[in-house]
Design a protein around this motif. Structure first.
Motif, short mmCIF file in Angstrom:
data_model
loop_
_atom_site.label_atom_id
_atom_site.label_comp_id
_atom_site.label_asym_id
_atom_site.label_seq_id
_atom_site.Cartn_x
_atom_site.Cartn_y
_atom_site.Cartn_z
N ASN A 10 0.57 -1.49 0.45
CA ASN A 10 -0.04 0.35 0.23
C ASN A 10 1.25 1.26 -0.10
O ASN A 10 0.31 2.28 -0.62
N MET A 11 1.86 1.37 0.99
CA MET A 11 3.02 2.51 0.94
C MET A 11 3.81 1.98 -0.46
O MET A 11 4.42 3.32 -0.79
N ASP A 30 8.75 -8.31 -4.30
CA ASP A 30 7.78 -8.32 -3.50
C ASP A 30 7.40 -10.09 -2.84
O ASP A 30 7.54 -10.39 -3.89
N ARG A 32 4.83 -11.18 -2.99
CA ARG A 32 3.00 -11.13 -4.48
C ARG A 32 4.01 -10.49 -5.88
O ARG A 32 3.77 -8.70 -5.50
N LEU A 64 8.18 -2.00 4.24
CA LEU A 64 8.42 -3.91 4.73
C LEU A 64 7.00 -3.48 6.11
O LEU A 64 6.99 -2.87 6.96
N LYS A 239 0.26 -2.92 15.35
CA LYS A 239 2.15 -3.03 15.71
C LYS A 239 2.79 -1.67 16.01
O LYS A 239 3.44 -2.06 16.99
P1 NAD Z 1 1.32 -3.76 3.26
O1 NAD Z 1 0.98 -4.68 3.67
O2 NAD Z 1 0.53 -2.79 2.40
O3 NAD Z 1 3.20 -3.68 1.92
C1 NAD Z 1 4.18 -4.51 2.75
C2 NAD Z 1 4.15 -5.65 1.14
O4 NAD Z 1 5.67 -6.12 1.68
C3 NAD Z 1 3.55 -6.08 1.04
O5 NAD Z 1 3.43 -6.29 -0.36
C4 NAD Z 1 4.05 -7.61 1.30
O6 NAD Z 1 3.46 -8.71 0.21
C5 NAD Z 1 5.12 -7.20 1.14
N1 NAD Z 1 6.30 -8.45 2.16
C6 NAD Z 1 5.88 -8.57 3.03
N2 NAD Z 1 6.93 -9.70 3.25
C7 NAD Z 1 8.66 -9.47 2.52
C8 NAD Z 1 9.58 -10.75 1.80
N3 NAD Z 1 9.81 -10.73 3.16
N4 NAD Z 1 9.84 -10.02 1.02
C9 NAD Z 1 9.45 -9.51 0.22
N5 NAD Z 1 7.94 -8.55 0.52
C10 NAD Z 1 7.88 -8.45 2.02
O7 NAD Z 1 2.48 -2.41 4.17
P2 NAD Z 1 2.10 -0.49 3.66
O8 NAD Z 1 0.56 0.02 4.69
O9 NAD Z 1 2.40 -0.77 2.99
O10 NAD Z 1 2.99 -0.82 5.23
C11 NAD Z 1 4.38 -0.86 5.13
C12 NAD Z 1 5.07 -0.36 5.68
O11 NAD Z 1 5.09 1.29 5.85
C13 NAD Z 1 5.11 -0.50 7.56
O12 NAD Z 1 5.79 -1.25 8.35
C14 NAD Z 1 3.67 0.36 8.08
O13 NAD Z 1 3.32 0.49 9.34
C15 NAD Z 1 4.27 1.76 7.36
N6 NAD Z 1 3.77 3.02 7.31
C16 NAD Z 1 1.98 2.13 6.72
C17 NAD Z 1 1.66 3.68 6.42
C18 NAD Z 1 0.45 3.52 5.42
O14 NAD Z 1 -1.05 4.22 5.78
N7 NAD Z 1 -0.32 2.15 5.36
C19 NAD Z 1 1.89 5.08 6.84
C20 NAD Z 1 3.05 4.94 7.27
C21 NAD Z 1 3.95 4.24 7.80
#
Ligand code: NAD
Length: 297
Positions: A10-11, A30, A32, A64, A239
């Protein structure tokens, strides 16, 4: 510049897209592959493992979910450190544990690699618009050398000091955001039950001392619309609150209210809302009060 990018969720996805739009050549990975489809269409190359995204990339980004994912992607069998050579730079954009990121940076330094923690704030919409806040810890010279890259994903890029300090700032911020969300749900259900329209309440609070980005930006896009598609998943919000209360224990800081906020998130997870947007936590208060916080116009 040639860049690696691991974690296009998502980010990560919109941040990677902005780096491509800024003219950089990305190699992405990724778990996926479908999470990177649009990036491949924009010209990014695909790597079959984190490690394969590293050779030839001057800088590698990770975005991640949780600390153990970052640990696995940096140090694991097919991790990025295994494919790295001296002089390369890693930026971890994830919300990570400061203690974990400090340990990873030592492992990287032993191989001549510089790791900086650079967590972001501003939501998926801020990531898409390139208006994130980026908080960076680590070697200041390396930060200054690559700041222009971070300017491609955010409009408020701040050097916070030594490695781990970006994560400390991010965790303190998110504790405030999640805590505000819990308290806002109580204040808003109270105000509505006592006879004031939700729109009026939100307008007054936003223009008074109780105002917050949570109320001005986040609730109108999610809770007030009954939209619980993440966004920012409740599991990740939980988390982040736990990272804060853990850090409090590590440093001996009393945090009574924060631990109540933590338990509110534990309850939301128990109810099965981990994959819903973090505004779902407010549904607990909606249920208890019998007031739904929705704006329809
Ligand atoms: P998400 O789950 O949408 O994306 C994470 C991605 O990482 C997924 O596509 C997943 O398949 C991939 N992934 C997981 N383990 C992996 C691995 N071992 N190897 C390769 N790919 C792997 O999460 P997100 O919302 O994008 O958040 C990512 C980070 O940013 C988190 O730490 C979150 O706390 C932080 N964050 C999120 C937001 C938000 O609004 N969503 C805002 C600020 C910070």
């Amino acid at each position: 510049m040639k860049l690696g990018f691991i974690g296009t969720g998502n980010m990560g996805n919109p941040m990677a897209a902005n780096l491509i739009k800024a003219g950089h050549q990305l190699t992405v990975h990724d778990l996926r592959r479908e999470a990177a489809t649009n990036l491949l269409e924009m010209g990014a190359d695909w790597a079959d493992s984190p490690r394969e995204a590293v050779p030839g990339s001057e800088v590698v980004f990770t975005s991640l979910p949780v600390p153990r994912d970052v640990e696995a992607v940096v140090l694991g069998e097919n991790g990025i450190l295994g494919g790295a050579s001296s002089g390369q730079v890693f930026f971890d954009l994830s919300t990570n544990s400061p203690t974990m990121v400090r340990r990873l940076s030592e492992e990287c330094a032993a191989r001549g690699v510089t790791l900086l923690d650079s967590p972001v704030s501003g939501g998926t919409y801020g990531a898409a618009e390139g208006t994130l806040a980026v908080m960076v810890g680590g070697d200041k010279t390396v930060f200054e050398k690559y700041k222009s890259l971070l300017d491609g994903i955010g409009t408020h890029v701040v050097y916070c000091g030594a490695i781990g300090n970006g994560s400390v700032c991010k965790i303190c911020n998110n504790l405030m955001s999640m805590g505000t969300g819990v308290l806002l749900a109580e204040a808003l259900t109270l105000g509505v039950k006592a006879g004031v329209g939700l729109g009026t309440l939100a307008d007054v609070i936003n223009n008074s001392t109780g105002g917050s980005k949570r109320l001005a930006d986040k609730f109108p896009r999610f809770l007030f619309q009954g939209n619980f598609e993440p966004g920012f998943a409740t599991a990740l919000a939980a988390k982040d609150v736990r990272l804060a209360t853990d850090l409090g224990r590590e440093y001996g800081i009393p945090m009574e209210l924060s631990n109540l906020v933590d338990q509110k998130h534990v309850e939301a997870l128990f109810r099965g809302w981990g994959l819903e947007d973090s505004d779902a936590v407010a549904k607990i208060q909606e249920e208890k009060s019998g007031v739904q916080l929705r704006l329809h116009d």
